[in-house]
Design a protein around this motif. Structure first.
Motif, PDB file in Angstrom:
ATOM      1  N   GLU A  27      41.217  42.671 100.358  1.00  0.00           N
ATOM      2  CA  GLU A  27      42.124  42.045  99.459  1.00  0.00           C
ATOM      3  C   GLU A  27      41.222  41.090  98.456  1.00  0.00           C
ATOM      4  OE1 GLU A  27      45.407  39.867 100.759  1.00  0.00           O
ATOM      5  OE2 GLU A  27      46.468  41.534 101.755  1.00  0.00           O
ATOM      6  N   GLY A  28      41.549  41.156  97.217  1.00  0.00           N
ATOM      7  CA  GLY A  28      40.924  40.240  96.249  1.00  0.00           C
ATOM      8  C   GLY A  28      40.559  38.800  96.568  1.00  0.00           C
ATOM      9  N   CYS A  29      39.887  37.980  95.863  1.00  0.00           N
ATOM     10  CA  CYS A  29      39.707  36.661  96.140  1.00  0.00           C
ATOM     11  C   CYS A  29      39.985  35.944  94.885  1.00  0.00           C
ATOM     12  CB  CYS A  29      38.334  36.563  96.546  1.00  0.00           C
ATOM     13  SG  CYS A  29      37.055  37.276  95.722  1.00  0.00           S
ATOM     14  N   LEU A  30      40.367  35.931  94.080  1.00  0.00           N
ATOM     15  CA  LEU A  30      40.636  35.600  92.607  1.00  0.00           C
ATOM     16  C   LEU A  30      40.996  33.972  92.894  1.00  0.00           C
ATOM     17  CD1 LEU A  30      40.268  36.246  89.769  1.00  0.00           C
ATOM     18  CD2 LEU A  30      42.664  36.935  89.432  1.00  0.00           C
ATOM     19  N   ASP A  31      42.058  33.712  93.778  1.00  0.00           N
ATOM     20  CA  ASP A  31      42.378  32.216  93.892  1.00  0.00           C
ATOM     21  C   ASP A  31      41.092  31.491  94.156  1.00  0.00           C
ATOM     22  OD1 ASP A  31      42.318  33.844  96.317  1.00  0.00           O
ATOM     23  OD2 ASP A  31      43.583  32.472  97.390  1.00  0.00           O
ATOM     24  N   TYR A  32      40.237  32.119  94.973  1.00  0.00           N
ATOM     25  CA  TYR A  32      38.767  31.349  95.442  1.00  0.00           C
ATOM     26  C   TYR A  32      38.041  31.056  94.307  1.00  0.00           C
ATOM     27  CZ  TYR A  32      40.165  31.051 100.428  1.00  0.00           C
ATOM     28  OH  TYR A  32      40.948  30.847 101.453  1.00  0.00           O
ATOM     29  N   VAL A  33      38.071  31.952  93.224  1.00  0.00           N
ATOM     30  CA  VAL A  33      37.288  31.769  91.989  1.00  0.00           C
ATOM     31  C   VAL A  33      37.880  31.020  91.288  1.00  0.00           C
ATOM     32  CG1 VAL A  33      36.417  32.868  90.170  1.00  0.00           C
ATOM     33  CG2 VAL A  33      36.748  34.186  92.254  1.00  0.00           C
ATOM     34  N   ASP A  34      39.218  30.836  91.106  1.00  0.00           N
ATOM     35  CA  ASP A  34      39.899  29.648  90.521  1.00  0.00           C
ATOM     36  C   ASP A  34      39.731  28.269  91.018  1.00  0.00           C
ATOM     37  OD1 ASP A  34      41.148  31.725  88.819  1.00  0.00           O
ATOM     38  OD2 ASP A  34      43.001  31.623  89.857  1.00  0.00           O
ATOM     39  N   ARG A  35      39.670  28.237  92.153  1.00  0.00           N
ATOM     40  CA  ARG A  35      39.192  26.896  93.108  1.00  0.00           C
ATOM     41  C   ARG A  35      37.928  26.604  92.457  1.00  0.00           C
ATOM     42  NH1 ARG A  35      41.674  27.741  99.253  1.00  0.00           N
ATOM     43  NH2 ARG A  35      43.521  28.917  98.576  1.00  0.00           N
ATOM     44  N   ALA A  36      36.893  27.431  92.708  1.00  0.00           N
ATOM     45  CA  ALA A  36      35.549  27.280  92.492  1.00  0.00           C
ATOM     46  C   ALA A  36      35.356  26.609  91.096  1.00  0.00           C
ATOM     47  CB  ALA A  36      34.552  28.544  92.464  1.00  0.00           C
ATOM     48  N   PHE A  37      36.024  27.166  89.964  1.00  0.00           N
ATOM     49  CA  PHE A  37      36.238  26.573  88.779  1.00  0.00           C
ATOM     50  C   PHE A  37      36.554  25.228  88.674  1.00  0.00           C
ATOM     51  CE2 PHE A  37      34.902  30.765  87.005  1.00  0.00           C
ATOM     52  CZ  PHE A  37      34.412  30.612  85.892  1.00  0.00           C
ATOM     53  N   ASP A  38      37.872  25.062  89.565  1.00  0.00           N
ATOM     54  CA  ASP A  38      38.452  23.791  89.433  1.00  0.00           C
ATOM     55  C   ASP A  38      37.235  22.688  89.962  1.00  0.00           C
ATOM     56  OD1 ASP A  38      40.783  24.647  88.138  1.00  0.00           O
ATOM     57  OD2 ASP A  38      41.729  24.896  90.173  1.00  0.00           O
ATOM     58  N   TRP A  39      36.646  23.177  91.214  1.00  0.00           N
ATOM     59  CA  TRP A  39      35.890  22.078  91.913  1.00  0.00           C
ATOM     60  C   TRP A  39      34.648  21.976  91.120  1.00  0.00           C
ATOM     61  CZ3 TRP A  39      36.300  25.365  96.957  1.00  0.00           C
ATOM     62  CH2 TRP A  39      37.479  25.126  97.333  1.00  0.00           C
ATOM     63  N   ALA A  40      34.303  22.840  90.267  1.00  0.00           N
ATOM     64  CA  ALA A  40      32.945  22.877  89.535  1.00  0.00           C
ATOM     65  C   ALA A  40      33.341  21.839  88.597  1.00  0.00           C
ATOM     66  CB  ALA A  40      32.451  24.147  89.353  1.00  0.00           C
ATOM     67  N   GLU A  41      34.536  21.991  87.607  1.00  0.00           N
ATOM     68  CA  GLU A  41      34.830  21.348  86.709  1.00  0.00           C
ATOM     69  C   GLU A  41      34.676  19.593  87.285  1.00  0.00           C
ATOM     70  OE1 GLU A  41      37.662  21.493  82.993  1.00  0.00           O
ATOM     71  OE2 GLU A  41      38.658  22.112  84.974  1.00  0.00           O
ATOM     72  N   ALA A  42      35.344  19.615  88.281  1.00  0.00           N
ATOM     73  CA  ALA A  42      35.697  17.962  88.784  1.00  0.00           C
ATOM     74  C   ALA A  42      34.061  17.493  88.793  1.00  0.00           C
ATOM     75  CB  ALA A  42      36.205  18.028  89.910  1.00  0.00           C
ATOM     76  N   ALA A  43      33.261  18.241  89.323  1.00  0.00           N
ATOM     77  CA  ALA A  43      31.939  17.899  89.722  1.00  0.00           C
ATOM     78  C   ALA A  43      30.793  17.677  88.513  1.00  0.00           C
ATOM     79  CB  ALA A  43      31.201  18.873  90.724  1.00  0.00           C
ATOM     80  N   GLY A  44      31.382  18.604  87.404  1.00  0.00           N
ATOM     81  CA  GLY A  44      30.287  18.463  86.234  1.00  0.00           C
ATOM     82  C   GLY A  44      29.356  19.565  86.004  1.00  0.00           C
ATOM     83  N   ILE A  45      29.892  20.786  86.731  1.00  0.00           N
ATOM     84  CA  ILE A  45      28.831  21.856  87.275  1.00  0.00           C
ATOM     85  C   ILE A  45      29.623  22.906  86.253  1.00  0.00           C
ATOM     86  CG2 ILE A  45      28.303  23.715  88.704  1.00  0.00           C
ATOM     87  CD1 ILE A  45      28.216  21.150  90.740  1.00  0.00           C
ATOM     88  N   GLU A  46      28.638  23.802  85.770  1.00  0.00           N
ATOM     89  CA  GLU A  46      28.915  25.139  85.132  1.00  0.00           C
ATOM     90  C   GLU A  46      28.841  26.242  86.108  1.00  0.00           C
ATOM     91  OE1 GLU A  46      28.484  25.654  81.475  1.00  0.00           O
ATOM     92  OE2 GLU A  46      27.228  23.791  81.025  1.00  0.00           O
ATOM     93  N   VAL A  47      29.600  27.359  85.761  1.00  0.00           N
ATOM     94  CA  VAL A  47      29.811  28.380  86.728  1.00  0.00           C
ATOM     95  C   VAL A  47      29.396  29.645  85.838  1.00  0.00           C
ATOM     96  CG1 VAL A  47      31.218  29.838  88.131  1.00  0.00           C
ATOM     97  CG2 VAL A  47      31.524  27.399  87.653  1.00  0.00           C
TER      98      VAL A  47
END
Length: 353
Positions: free
Chosen positions: A102-122
């Motif tokens: 199955e896909g993993c889009l929800d984890y990509v969404d989480r990665a963007f959220d976590w990266a944003e909170a840390a000031g990191i680009e994706v």
């Protein structure tokens, strides 16, 4: 605001890490997932396990291997970007072609959220593209048009989904590919450069139609640094980078100690100089601290010291590049030359500059 941010990205050097082995399984990153199965890649692993057992294994791994704390630690070490490998089947059943799970889009969404909170680009990297790991990867770009179209559709759909995210750096529609080249009178098999260039042009148009010109569009050089001169010139194409992967673990040092290390660093400088003649900003999407096999007389302590010298030399050689991404942030066994937590642990923030 978005245009100002785009100029800022273009005028500063990124220092990042790959998130290999998280959403795309890699046996060298997490060997325990593959132990006793006889599988050497994610597709093989899925084929030798029952569907329910494989789904359980995958969910457990994705939910524990990388989490929000990792992004905070990445930022605290002075990195400002991650290169996130996503499979072509990231959208699952909603995508253009089924994959082994199955896909993993929800984890990509989480990665963007976590990266944003840390000031990191994706930077998104579409990995394990179907058809490119076959004996004749050229088929992906010629005979098997459905694979080619599916990957372009996935890249465009990802661009649409994250176009408004402030920390969306860009997308690389194929993160690793081998181009066909000639050595003397022999031909090294791979994708003919003209087919690869045509693919990139089509993928560029799809991404730009989906998300405009703000996200960086990254072209992998396919191990052919001289094949991209005048390709995607700024007169028509905007915000395009060329990605070169720089590894030396399979090379020959030709000399022992620091002399051999200097030779390897010189090779890096020469390779990147050739890539820069493309006229495109060049980034180093993957590199490591791994040296060629040491001679029998080298002690483990001596090798560690030499790898540190080599690592510093590599970072110096990347001067003038748009940025670099170490391979990788985390490995299960804390591999000393490949795990950024180990290989770069002695480099302070200022030294990363």
């Amino acid at each position: 605001m978005l245009k100002a941010r785009k100029r800022d990205v273009e005028n500063r050097r990124l220092r990042g890490v790959n998130l290999s082995g998280w959403l795309v399984l890699e046996p060298w990153v997490t060997p325990s997932l593959f132990a006793g199965t006889g599988a050497f890649c994610e597709a093989e692993l899925a084929s030798v396990m029952e569907d329910s057992r494989y789904a359980e294994l995958l969910e457990r791994h994705r939910s524990t291997f990388i989490d929000e704390g990792d992004f905070a630690r990445i930022a605290s070490r002075g990195y400002d970007a991650v290169r996130l490998q996503v499979p072509w089947y990231v959208f699952g059943e909603a995508g253009p072609m089924p994959g082994p799970s199955e896909g993993c889009l929800d984890y990509v969404d989480r990665a963007f959220d976590w990266a944003e909170a840390a000031g990191i680009e994706v930077l998104l990297d579409v990995a394990v593209v179907p058809g490119t790991d076959s004996a004749s990867p050229a088929s992906f770009f010629g005979d098997v048009a459905s694979f080619r179209r599916a990957v372009i559709d996935v890249a465009a759909a990802l661009a649409v989904r994250y176009a408004e995210r402030e920390n969306f750096l860009g997308i690389e529609p194929i993160g690793a590919i081998k181009g066909r080249s000639r050595r003397g009178l022999s031909v090294v098999e791979g994708v003919p450069p003209h087919l690869l260039r045509n693919f990139y042009r089509d993928a560029y148009e799809a991404v730009r139609e989906a998300a405009g010109t703000r996200p960086v569009f990254v072209v992998n050089d396919a191990g052919l640094p001289d094949a991209w001169r005048a390709f995607m010139s700024p007169a028509r194409y905007e915000n395009v980078w060329l990605d070169s992967h720089v590894f030396h673990y399979s090379d020959s040092m030709n000399a022992a100690g620091p002399t051999g290390v200097r030779r390897l660093v010189k090779d890096t400088e020469q390779y990147l100089a050739r890539a820069k003649k493309s006229g495109l900003p060049v980034m180093v999407g993957e590199w490591s601290s791994a040296l060629p096999l040491a001679d029998a007389g080298m002690t483990p302590e001596g090798r560690i010291a030499l790898e540190r010298v080599f690592t510093a030399g590599q970072m110096s050689a990347f001067s003038g590049c748009a940025g670099w991404f170490f391979q990788t942030w985390k490995t299960e066994g804390r591999l000393s030359s490949w795990d950024a937590r180990v290989a770069l642990s002695s480099f302070e923030h200022g030294m990363l500059e």
